[in-house]
Design an enzyme around this catalytic site. Structure first.
Site, PDB file in Angstrom:
ATOM      1  N   LYS A  22       0.837  -1.208   0.000  1.00 23.90           N
ATOM      2  CA  LYS A  22       0.000   0.000   0.000  1.00 23.90           C
ATOM      3  C   LYS A  22       0.868   1.251   0.000  1.00 23.90           C
ATOM      4  O   LYS A  22       0.649   2.173  -0.775  1.00 23.90           O
ATOM      5  CB  LYS A  22      -0.888   0.008   1.251  1.00 23.90           C
ATOM      6  CG  LYS A  22      -1.542   1.348   1.524  1.00 23.90           C
ATOM      7  CD  LYS A  22      -2.402   1.338   2.767  1.00 23.90           C
ATOM      8  CE  LYS A  22      -1.675   1.559   4.071  1.00 23.90           C
ATOM      9  NZ  LYS A  22      -1.389   2.951   4.436  1.00 23.90           N
ATOM     10  N   ASN A  23       1.876   1.273   0.880  1.00 24.42           N
ATOM     11  CA  ASN A  23       2.651   2.495   1.064  1.00 24.42           C
ATOM     12  C   ASN A  23       3.658   2.758  -0.053  1.00 24.42           C
ATOM     13  O   ASN A  23       4.331   3.797  -0.048  1.00 24.42           O
ATOM     14  CB  ASN A  23       3.331   2.483   2.437  1.00 24.42           C
ATOM     15  CG  ASN A  23       2.309   2.681   3.549  1.00 24.42           C
ATOM     16  OD1 ASN A  23       1.158   3.022   3.285  1.00 24.42           O
ATOM     17  ND2 ASN A  23       2.730   2.474   4.783  1.00 24.42           N
ATOM     18  N   CYS A 126      -5.521  12.965  12.988  1.00 21.17           N
ATOM     19  CA  CYS A 126      -5.253  11.598  12.590  1.00 21.17           C
ATOM     20  C   CYS A 126      -5.194  10.760  13.860  1.00 21.17           C
ATOM     21  O   CYS A 126      -4.732  11.231  14.896  1.00 21.17           O
ATOM     22  CB  CYS A 126      -3.929  11.589  11.854  1.00 21.17           C
ATOM     23  SG  CYS A 126      -3.108  10.028  11.843  1.00 21.17           S
ATOM     24  N   ARG A 131       0.786  14.591  13.552  1.00 24.95           N
ATOM     25  CA  ARG A 131       1.314  14.463  12.192  1.00 24.95           C
ATOM     26  C   ARG A 131       1.260  15.776  11.389  1.00 24.95           C
ATOM     27  O   ARG A 131       0.484  15.928  10.442  1.00 24.95           O
ATOM     28  CB  ARG A 131       0.600  13.335  11.446  1.00 24.95           C
ATOM     29  CG  ARG A 131       0.778  12.006  12.136  1.00 24.95           C
ATOM     30  CD  ARG A 131       0.035  10.896  11.445  1.00 24.95           C
ATOM     31  NE  ARG A 131       0.771  10.321  10.343  1.00 24.95           N
ATOM     32  CZ  ARG A 131       0.268   9.403   9.521  1.00 24.95           C
ATOM     33  NH1 ARG A 131      -0.961   9.001   9.665  1.00 24.95           N
ATOM     34  NH2 ARG A 131       0.992   8.911   8.545  1.00 24.95           N
ATOM     35  N   ASP A 316       4.805   0.426  11.951  1.00 26.88           N
ATOM     36  CA  ASP A 316       3.620  -0.222  11.378  1.00 26.88           C
ATOM     37  C   ASP A 316       3.503  -1.695  11.776  1.00 26.88           C
ATOM     38  O   ASP A 316       2.514  -2.344  11.421  1.00 26.88           O
ATOM     39  CB  ASP A 316       3.620  -0.088   9.842  1.00 26.88           C
ATOM     40  CG  ASP A 316       3.400   1.344   9.392  1.00 26.88           C
ATOM     41  OD1 ASP A 316       3.024   2.182  10.226  1.00 26.88           O
ATOM     42  OD2 ASP A 316       3.620   1.634   8.195  1.00 26.88           O
ATOM     43  N   ARG A 408      -8.542  -0.854   4.541  1.00 24.60           N
ATOM     44  CA  ARG A 408      -7.643   0.192   4.030  1.00 24.60           C
ATOM     45  C   ARG A 408      -6.279  -0.388   3.699  1.00 24.60           C
ATOM     46  O   ARG A 408      -5.580   0.135   2.835  1.00 24.60           O
ATOM     47  CB  ARG A 408      -7.463   1.300   5.091  1.00 24.60           C
ATOM     48  CG  ARG A 408      -8.719   2.109   5.325  1.00 24.60           C
ATOM     49  CD  ARG A 408      -8.388   3.277   6.222  1.00 24.60           C
ATOM     50  NE  ARG A 408      -7.203   3.964   5.717  1.00 24.60           N
ATOM     51  CZ  ARG A 408      -6.365   4.678   6.443  1.00 24.60           C
ATOM     52  NH1 ARG A 408      -6.580   4.830   7.724  1.00 24.60           N
ATOM     53  NH2 ARG A 408      -5.324   5.259   5.903  1.00 24.60           N
TER      54      ARG A 408
END
Ligand code: EPZ
Length: 429
Positions: A22-23, A126, A131, A316, A408
């Site tokens: 995803k990233n 967030c 952030r 993560d 997501r």
């Protein structure tokens, strides 16, 4: 709202295909704004964040098409996406879209570099911390942009184009490194990015930009050189494997026991998590097809881990590791250094019987013999998946609410785990 039901107790055995990251997919898709030619991306994961970014890009005028599935193609294979920003019709990224996903703020780099102007909403709050975007603003100013904040928007202008410069980040930042790379690719002259992020997703973006004609060296180290070019062309690029997805399933196997091949995962992108998993007591074997992880009946060992930018242990995977060591023999410590508020899973893991004490940025986890299923929910995607892992190793049923967080970032999680023997299902709500 959908929920996931997990019945714990089964070992995991089999093969899990690892999707594209995803990233990496998100910045690669955003890079399509840099050229009027077509950027084709293979191995794009089917995720809610990718779908949202498609909407954001079409708002700027990016034409998109997706290849149909070929006969005999595995249902879990990633998508091939063709993105053509022939004519950028709008250089504004509105609040309604940017507020849903922080990474959409990153369009500011390519829009400013190519169109010489961009108006992008501040991403707003967030779940994992404040952030801010100060590093982005400073970097773009260093490249010669005029930047104002007006009514919740960052308004950036560079009427004569961006100019290469030295950009020094005060702290390692993945997003601002992506944006500076994209902006500097079309700037006049040389840019040197110091204290750059070294994540595999940065290396993947740089590799794609180079295929598009950019002159970049040093990606993957903390100093990146970019020699700006006047225009970039189309290219074809496959998204790198998702190291966080691979690490997550590895933690699940380490917790439940079993033997699973993480197909497509490689040692170089996983790095430190492999060492930590070995310390915990799992056996890891890199093979040509991927990484094989095994754990026999022996117990889980406690570990002390600090999250750090790559190549350190990733934030993560922090929640997933916490789930894993909640059943370790002895006491583990996990220090979170990237985000100040990334511990939402602590209270929920406690509902399953975990013994976790939080003191500032350090969690002390005293291993328990067993966890027991319960109703839980989480407010970000890595926290949610940590609850799935814990549920797989808990007695009885666990219901994970607010599944949209999982969607997501994890493609068909119930299919992938179910194929390895887990009892897991999605309950439509
Ligand atoms: C990326 O976020 C990832 N997102 C995150 O993944 C990941 O947790 C994070 O990098 C760290 O590895 C994507 O790639 C889409 P940063 P990013 O800029 O780029 C501070 C997930 O679960 N900072 O490296 O937003 C910031 O607050 C997610 O997939 C500033 O102070 O993270 C943080 O403390 C969530 N000012 C630190 O730097 C700025 O202008 C590192 O953040 C920018 C960042």
């Amino acid at each position: 709202m959908d929920k996931i039901r997990v019945v714990g107790g089964a070992e995991l055995n089999g093969t899990i295909p690892i999707s594209g990251a995803k990233n990496a997919a998100l910045p690669l898709m955003i890079a399509s704004l840099l050229t009027e030619e077509t950027l084709t991306l293979d191995n794009v994961p089917r995720l809610a964040d990718v779908a949202l970014l498609k909407r954001i890009l079409s708002n700027h005028g990016v034409d998109q098409s997706v290849d149909g599935k070929r006969l005999g193609q595995n249902g879990l294979a990633g998508e091939t996406l063709h993105l053509t920003a022939g004519n950028i019709v709008d250089t504004t990224a509105p609040y309604e879209l940017v507020s849903k996903m922080r990474a959409s703020f990153w369009v500011i780099g390519p829009l400013l570099a190519r169109m010489r102007e961009a108006k992008v909403s501040l991403p707003g709050g967030c779940a994992i911390g404040t952030r801010p975007v100060d590093f982005f603003i400073q970097a773009l100013r260093d490249l010669g942009a005029d930047i104002d904040i007006d009514a919740g928007y960052v308004v950036a202008r560079a009427p004569k184009g961006l100019i290469g410069n030295r950009v020094v980040f005060p702290k390692v930042t993945v997003g601002a490194t992506h944006v500076t790379l994209m902006a500097a690719a079309l700037a006049r002259g040389e840019t040197v990015i110091e204290n750059a992020a070294r994540e595999p997703e940065i290396v993947d973006l740089a590799a794609c930009l180079v295929k598009m004609g950019a002159r970049i060296s040093g990606a993957g180290t903390s100093t990146i050189h970019v020699d700006g070019v006047e225009r970039l062309s189309g290219a074809r690029h496959a998204v790198v494997a998702d190291r966080i997805e691979a690490g997550t399933y590895a933690m699940a196997v380490a917790m439940t026991g079993g033997d699973v091949l993480l197909e497509g995962a490689t040692e170089d992108i996983l790095g430190t998590p492999i060492r930590v998993l070995t310390d915990v007591g799992a056996e890891i074997t890199p093979t040509n097809a991927g990484i094989r992880i095994r754990r026999n009946g022996a117990g889980i060992s406690a570990v002390d881990v600090t999250t750090e930018p790559f190549p350190g242990f990733p934030t993560d995977l922090q929640a997933q590791l916490m789930a894993l060591v909640s059943k370790a023999r002895g006491t583990s410590h996990i220090r979170e250094t990237i985000f100040e508020n990334r511990f939402m899973h602590v209270q929920e893991l406690a509902r399953l019987g975990a013994d976790i004490h939080l003191d500032g940025q350090v969690a002390t986890i005293t291993g328990v013999d067993k966890l027991k299923g319960a109703q839980v929910m989480a407010t970000d995607l890595r926290a949610s998946v940590s609850l799935v892992i814990a549920g797989l190793a808990a007695e009885g049923e666990t219901f994970i609410n607010r599944v949209y967080h999982l969607d997501r970032g994890f493609e068909r999680i119930e299919d992938k785990l179910g194929a390895c023997g887990a009892t897991i299902e999605r309950i439509a709500g």
